[in-house]
Scaffold this motif. Sequence first.
Motif, PDB file in Angstrom:
ATOM      1  N   GLY A  16       4.164  18.117  99.285  1.00 35.33           N
ATOM      2  CA  GLY A  16       5.262  17.271  98.348  1.00 35.33           C
ATOM      3  C   GLY A  16       6.730  17.784  98.423  1.00 35.33           C
ATOM      4  O   GLY A  16       7.626  17.140  98.394  1.00 35.33           O
ATOM      5  N   ASP A  17       6.765  19.057  98.804  1.00 33.74           N
ATOM      6  CA  ASP A  17       7.924  19.852  99.072  1.00 33.74           C
ATOM      7  C   ASP A  17       8.767  19.197 100.360  1.00 33.74           C
ATOM      8  O   ASP A  17      10.008  19.246 100.256  1.00 33.74           O
ATOM      9  N   ALA A  18       7.918  18.760 101.329  1.00 33.46           N
ATOM     10  CA  ALA A  18       8.867  18.646 102.481  1.00 33.46           C
ATOM     11  C   ALA A  18       9.665  17.377 102.460  1.00 33.46           C
ATOM     12  O   ALA A  18      10.687  17.582 103.026  1.00 33.46           O
ATOM     13  N   PRO A  19       9.213  16.261 101.782  1.00 32.74           N
ATOM     14  CA  PRO A  19      10.218  15.192 101.632  1.00 32.74           C
ATOM     15  C   PRO A  19      11.408  15.509 100.856  1.00 32.74           C
ATOM     16  O   PRO A  19      12.434  15.234 101.246  1.00 32.74           O
ATOM     17  N   ARG A  20      11.212  16.363  99.926  1.00 33.71           N
ATOM     18  CA  ARG A  20      12.486  16.840  99.194  1.00 33.71           C
ATOM     19  C   ARG A  20      13.378  17.779  99.977  1.00 33.71           C
ATOM     20  O   ARG A  20      14.653  17.423  99.805  1.00 33.71           O
ATOM     21  N   GLY A  22      13.713  17.472 103.300  1.00 33.48           N
ATOM     22  CA  GLY A  22      14.511  16.709 104.065  1.00 33.48           C
ATOM     23  C   GLY A  22      15.402  16.004 103.617  1.00 33.48           C
ATOM     24  O   GLY A  22      16.379  15.708 103.960  1.00 33.48           O
ATOM     25  N   ALA A  23      15.352  15.505 102.323  1.00 34.91           N
ATOM     26  CA  ALA A  23      16.327  14.782 101.597  1.00 34.91           C
ATOM     27  C   ALA A  23      17.508  15.284 101.232  1.00 34.91           C
ATOM     28  O   ALA A  23      18.489  15.007 101.380  1.00 34.91           O
ATOM     29  N   ALA A  24      17.289  16.684 100.829  1.00 32.54           N
ATOM     30  CA  ALA A  24      18.479  17.751 100.343  1.00 32.54           C
ATOM     31  C   ALA A  24      19.218  17.796 101.769  1.00 32.54           C
ATOM     32  O   ALA A  24      20.189  18.034 101.837  1.00 32.54           O
ATOM     33  N   ALA A  25      18.383  18.008 102.907  1.00 31.30           N
ATOM     34  CA  ALA A  25      19.183  18.216 104.158  1.00 31.30           C
ATOM     35  C   ALA A  25      19.924  17.123 104.587  1.00 31.30           C
ATOM     36  O   ALA A  25      21.146  17.230 105.206  1.00 31.30           O
ATOM     37  N   ARG A  26      19.575  15.955 104.463  1.00 33.52           N
ATOM     38  CA  ARG A  26      20.257  14.866 104.727  1.00 33.52           C
ATOM     39  C   ARG A  26      21.443  14.505 103.845  1.00 33.52           C
ATOM     40  O   ARG A  26      22.527  13.945 104.203  1.00 33.52           O
ATOM     41  N   ALA A  27      21.237  15.035 102.585  1.00 36.04           N
ATOM     42  CA  ALA A  27      22.326  14.865 101.593  1.00 36.04           C
ATOM     43  C   ALA A  27      23.309  15.860 101.666  1.00 36.04           C
ATOM     44  O   ALA A  27      24.608  15.615 101.182  1.00 36.04           O
ATOM     45  N   GLU A  28      23.107  16.927 102.311  1.00 35.96           N
ATOM     46  CA  GLU A  28      24.147  18.136 102.365  1.00 35.96           C
ATOM     47  C   GLU A  28      25.409  17.833 103.228  1.00 35.96           C
ATOM     48  O   GLU A  28      26.358  17.920 102.627  1.00 35.96           O
ATOM     49  N   PRO A  29      25.568  16.951 104.129  1.00 34.12           N
ATOM     50  CA  PRO A  29      26.793  16.607 104.768  1.00 34.12           C
ATOM     51  C   PRO A  29      27.653  15.587 103.753  1.00 34.12           C
ATOM     52  O   PRO A  29      28.994  15.807 103.748  1.00 34.12           O
ATOM     53  N   TYR A  30      26.951  14.989 103.030  1.00 36.65           N
ATOM     54  CA  TYR A  30      28.035  13.973 102.215  1.00 36.65           C
ATOM     55  C   TYR A  30      28.403  14.821 101.085  1.00 36.65           C
ATOM     56  O   TYR A  30      29.477  14.476 100.302  1.00 36.65           O
ATOM     57  N   LEU A  31      27.759  15.939 100.792  1.00 35.00           N
ATOM     58  CA  LEU A  31      28.276  16.849  99.634  1.00 35.00           C
ATOM     59  C   LEU A  31      29.650  17.431 100.077  1.00 35.00           C
ATOM     60  O   LEU A  31      30.423  17.818  99.383  1.00 35.00           O
ATOM     61  N   TYR A  32      29.603  17.768 101.314  1.00 38.25           N
ATOM     62  CA  TYR A  32      30.754  18.391 101.857  1.00 38.25           C
ATOM     63  C   TYR A  32      31.905  17.352 102.143  1.00 38.25           C
ATOM     64  O   TYR A  32      33.002  17.698 101.901  1.00 38.25           O
ATOM     65  N   LEU A  33      31.443  16.374 102.267  1.00 39.44           N
ATOM     66  CA  LEU A  33      32.772  15.004 102.309  1.00 39.44           C
ATOM     67  C   LEU A  33      32.905  14.574 100.955  1.00 39.44           C
ATOM     68  O   LEU A  33      34.118  13.850 100.666  1.00 39.44           O
ATOM     69  N   LEU A  34      32.359  14.918 100.045  1.00 44.41           N
ATOM     70  CA  LEU A  34      32.635  14.339  98.768  1.00 44.41           C
ATOM     71  C   LEU A  34      33.932  14.900  98.050  1.00 44.41           C
ATOM     72  O   LEU A  34      34.619  13.856  97.387  1.00 44.41           O
ATOM     73  N   PRO A  35      34.418  15.912  98.252  1.00 38.39           N
ATOM     74  CA  PRO A  35      35.804  16.202  97.627  1.00 38.39           C
ATOM     75  C   PRO A  35      36.948  15.426  98.419  1.00 38.39           C
ATOM     76  O   PRO A  35      37.694  14.759  97.565  1.00 38.39           O
ATOM     77  N   HIS A  36      36.808  15.387  99.519  1.00 37.77           N
ATOM     78  CA  HIS A  36      37.617  14.278 100.226  1.00 37.77           C
ATOM     79  C   HIS A  36      37.735  13.020  99.766  1.00 37.77           C
ATOM     80  O   HIS A  36      38.600  12.374  99.610  1.00 37.77           O
TER      81      HIS A  36
END
Length: 317
Positions: A16-20, A22-36
């Motif tokens: 159950g932790d593995a999908p979570r 993976g989702a966090a890893a995919r969302a990480e780049p968008y968190l860096y792009l969010l301020p810009h």
Amino acid sequence: MTDHAPQPARHAARRGDAPRAGAAARAEPYLYLLPHALLFFVFTVYPVGYGLYIGMHRWDLLSSVQSFVGLEFFRNLFVPGTPQFDFFWRTLLNTALFTVVSVPLLVAAALGLALLLQRPIFGRTFFRAVFFLPGVLTVSVMGILWRWMFDNQIGLVNAAREALTGASPIPWLSTEGLAWVPIVVGTVWWTVGFNMTLYLAALSNVPASLYEAAALDGATPGQQFRHITWPLLAPQTLFVFITTALASFQLFGQSLVITAGGPNRSTQSVIQYITEEGFTNNQISSAAAMGFVFGLMMLIFTAAQFGLMARDVKGAS
């Protein structure tokens, strides 16, 4: 005896932790792009959209109800005979004239100065600073300086001309055509240092071995510039040309301070007229429509210039 009952639960928890994860890893780049992305939306997308909204309403700052008029103010810019049509296209032509004259001068002067100051001459650092320092002045200071230099009666240019030739003063600021001289000359003096610095940085990256090999083959300085320097500076020239052209199309402060857009609006820029329409004539909707159309023109111009010059750069490389 060891109890193995909890093992399946632990394995299920790991699965159950593995999908979570993976989702966090995919969302990480968008968190860096969010301020810009947030700043881009707040300071670019929202103002453009709100300006388009204003341009489609009859905007009254004293009323809480703004009536919808559709494309009326945009249509006025393309219907001959309306004041908006006459003044918008006239001032746009003034701005285009300034751009056509100033951009080649700024590119050529910057490259020429960079080539001179790249050589090991005495006082090279001092002269680099001399040509760069005018760029730190505000446009108001620069405009007042060059307005005084070209004043019709007491300007330094007329005083020097009279002292050397005995000729009568030239009414620079009140003669159509001549009024562009202090604006163009002042702008070149004011901004050439930045482009010069870009070219100096680019020239420092050109291998000296290329010039040495060309000299051994009997190439003249002109041939070395044509076949080595100019092709290798093509990317920097593309950048300098586009940024200088965009800055020239945004002409405002120089013509406002030096000539106040005169004589007879002959030096009034399009941004100066849009400002006058919005804040002097209180035609907010008309000014918003002009700003949107002018911005769209700049996008098309930039894309076209970038495409043409990028193709030349690719061909040169």
